[in-house]
Motif scaffolding. Sequence first.
Motif, PDB file in Angstrom:
ATOM      1  N   GLN A   1       3.633   1.932   2.973  1.00 29.91           N
ATOM      2  CA  GLN A   1       5.034   1.585   2.741  1.00 29.91           C
ATOM      3  C   GLN A   1       5.780   2.679   1.991  1.00 29.91           C
ATOM      4  O   GLN A   1       6.999   2.762   2.093  1.00 29.91           O
ATOM      5  N   ARG A   2       5.049   3.505   1.245  1.00 33.12           N
ATOM      6  CA  ARG A   2       5.634   4.671   0.607  1.00 33.12           C
ATOM      7  C   ARG A   2       4.631   5.816   0.666  1.00 33.12           C
ATOM      8  O   ARG A   2       3.425   5.608   0.542  1.00 33.12           O
ATOM      9  N   VAL A   3       5.168   7.032   0.820  1.00 35.94           N
ATOM     10  CA  VAL A   3       4.360   8.238   0.779  1.00 35.94           C
ATOM     11  C   VAL A   3       4.948   9.130  -0.308  1.00 35.94           C
ATOM     12  O   VAL A   3       6.093   9.580  -0.196  1.00 35.94           O
ATOM     13  N   PHE A   4       4.183   9.349  -1.363  1.00 31.59           N
ATOM     14  CA  PHE A   4       4.644  10.163  -2.490  1.00 31.59           C
ATOM     15  C   PHE A   4       4.104  11.578  -2.333  1.00 31.59           C
ATOM     16  O   PHE A   4       2.893  11.778  -2.215  1.00 31.59           O
ATOM     17  N   LEU A   5       5.011  12.558  -2.355  1.00 29.03           N
ATOM     18  CA  LEU A   5       4.661  13.946  -2.077  1.00 29.03           C
ATOM     19  C   LEU A   5       4.868  14.823  -3.302  1.00 29.03           C
ATOM     20  O   LEU A   5       5.769  14.576  -4.118  1.00 29.03           O
TER      21      LEU A   5
ATOM     22  N   ARG B   1      10.500  10.233   6.992  1.00 24.62           N
ATOM     23  CA  ARG B   1      11.295  10.552   5.813  1.00 24.62           C
ATOM     24  C   ARG B   1      11.885   9.317   5.147  1.00 24.62           C
ATOM     25  O   ARG B   1      12.244   9.344   3.975  1.00 24.62           O
ATOM     26  N   ARG B   2      11.993   8.231   5.872  1.00 26.00           N
ATOM     27  CA  ARG B   2      12.523   7.009   5.258  1.00 26.00           C
ATOM     28  C   ARG B   2      11.569   6.449   4.204  1.00 26.00           C
ATOM     29  O   ARG B   2      12.014   5.744   3.285  1.00 26.00           O
ATOM     30  N   ASN B   3      10.293   6.764   4.335  1.00 18.83           N
ATOM     31  CA  ASN B   3       9.307   6.245   3.389  1.00 18.83           C
ATOM     32  C   ASN B   3       8.767   7.307   2.438  1.00 18.83           C
ATOM     33  O   ASN B   3       8.008   6.988   1.525  1.00 18.83           O
ATOM     34  N   ALA B   4       9.136   8.566   2.650  1.00 20.06           N
ATOM     35  CA  ALA B   4       8.567   9.671   1.874  1.00 20.06           C
ATOM     36  C   ALA B   4       9.481  10.060   0.721  1.00 20.06           C
ATOM     37  O   ALA B   4      10.702  10.146   0.878  1.00 20.06           O
TER      38      ALA B   4
ATOM     39  N   ARG C   1       0.837  -1.198   0.000  1.00 19.76           N
ATOM     40  CA  ARG C   1       0.000   0.000   0.000  1.00 19.76           C
ATOM     41  C   ARG C   1       0.873   1.249   0.000  1.00 19.76           C
ATOM     42  O   ARG C   1       1.899   1.311   0.675  1.00 19.76           O
ATOM     43  N   VAL C   2       0.432   2.247  -0.732  1.00 19.33           N
ATOM     44  CA  VAL C   2       1.127   3.523  -0.813  1.00 19.33           C
ATOM     45  C   VAL C   2       0.082   4.629  -0.774  1.00 19.33           C
ATOM     46  O   VAL C   2      -1.107   4.395  -1.026  1.00 19.33           O
TER      47      VAL C   2
ATOM     48  N   ALA D   1       5.667  19.168   2.715  1.00 22.75           N
ATOM     49  CA  ALA D   1       4.820  18.142   3.329  1.00 22.75           C
ATOM     50  C   ALA D   1       5.621  17.026   3.975  1.00 22.75           C
ATOM     51  O   ALA D   1       5.068  16.236   4.747  1.00 22.75           O
ATOM     52  N   ALA D   2       6.900  16.962   3.699  1.00 18.84           N
ATOM     53  CA  ALA D   2       7.710  15.828   4.151  1.00 18.84           C
ATOM     54  C   ALA D   2       7.831  15.755   5.671  1.00 18.84           C
ATOM     55  O   ALA D   2       7.998  14.668   6.242  1.00 18.84           O
ATOM     56  N   THR D   3       7.746  16.895   6.356  1.00 16.46           N
ATOM     57  CA  THR D   3       7.933  16.894   7.805  1.00 16.46           C
ATOM     58  C   THR D   3       6.822  16.157   8.538  1.00 16.46           C
ATOM     59  O   THR D   3       6.976  15.838   9.718  1.00 16.46           O
TER      60      THR D   3
END
Length: 374
Positions: free
Chosen positions: A139-143, A154-157, A118-119, A148-150
Amino acid sequence: MTIIIAAGGTGGHLYPAIALAREFLRRDSSTKILFIGTSRGVESRVLAHEGFELALITAKPVMGKGLLDVVQAMLSLPVGIWQSWQVLRRRRADLVIGVGGYTSPTVLMAAALMGIPRVILEPNAYPGLANKVVGPFAQRVFLAFESAATFFDRRNAQVVGTPIRREFLGQESESQGTVKGNGRHLLIFGGSQGAQAINSAVLEALPLLMARVPTLTITHQTGEGDYERVREGYRALGISANVVSFLYDMPTVLRTADVVVARAGAMTIAELTACGKPAILIPLPTAIYDHQMKNARAMEAAGGAVVLPQSDLTGARLSEIVDTIVTDSKRWDSMHRGSLAMRRIDAGERIVDECYAIMGVNHDINQSFRKAGG
């Protein structure tokens, strides 16, 4: 391969998801795509037009609602998770993608319980509540924006931009050069549901604007609820324009525009900058966390937009700003370059690449094209 996408409510959530769906299909036409949404948003109408299947679940919004609505939304959560579980199991989902909105949490939670990859995609400069809640389960966050990263691990973004439909790409030549003397075209739209405040200001601005720029042509998307009033307003003023309730073919319409008056949703910013369009942005003042103002200020800082807060919106002010952009070729050129400087046109490709990696799929796009005879 089956991809499930939880997206809906507004065009800002839906169209990035459609762009991703089309990128998966471009890579492998045998991929099965299913959207999950509700009967409340625009997804039923838009997805039917785009040719995608939609499954409906129970989900209700929380942000900006009263206590009773919040309680009802929380009580509906287990029902939505169970419905999502059934859909994911029946369709044998290989991947779940959440694109914010109140549908995403239930589907992402069901996927997490089932161990399905899932992402999530967060297109705004300030994340919405739904994505902040489900961020730890993804498992991943696409920005789309670094700011928005904060709010995420950060390991998944990854900052990749907002996916846009490929119809917006490869048309830069139509956006080059200065505004032509007889080719000035103004596009006005207030998001998928329209914006009554913008519609009213435009009607007020029209007599002044047409006196200043008599050769100006206009396309005005009003939203369904305000269509008749706005159409009658143009008729009463004796001004010919293309007035529509909804724009399905935004790529074609946007490429014909010289200047755009719009809200400042993330999808709007991505599409404007992909085409290099100068814009007058009027952020929705009631947007959660004021994220539209943050989006608008980012484009303004790049030089591609003028931000006009709704509190300062008048017909006179709007007509003045439009006039100064369409009649000043140097300013138009500068804003055009500033808009293009913000564009990220490979977001969809990068996200799909990463999704294949998460699923453990070794995918060769060239091999897929050869199988398809391309």
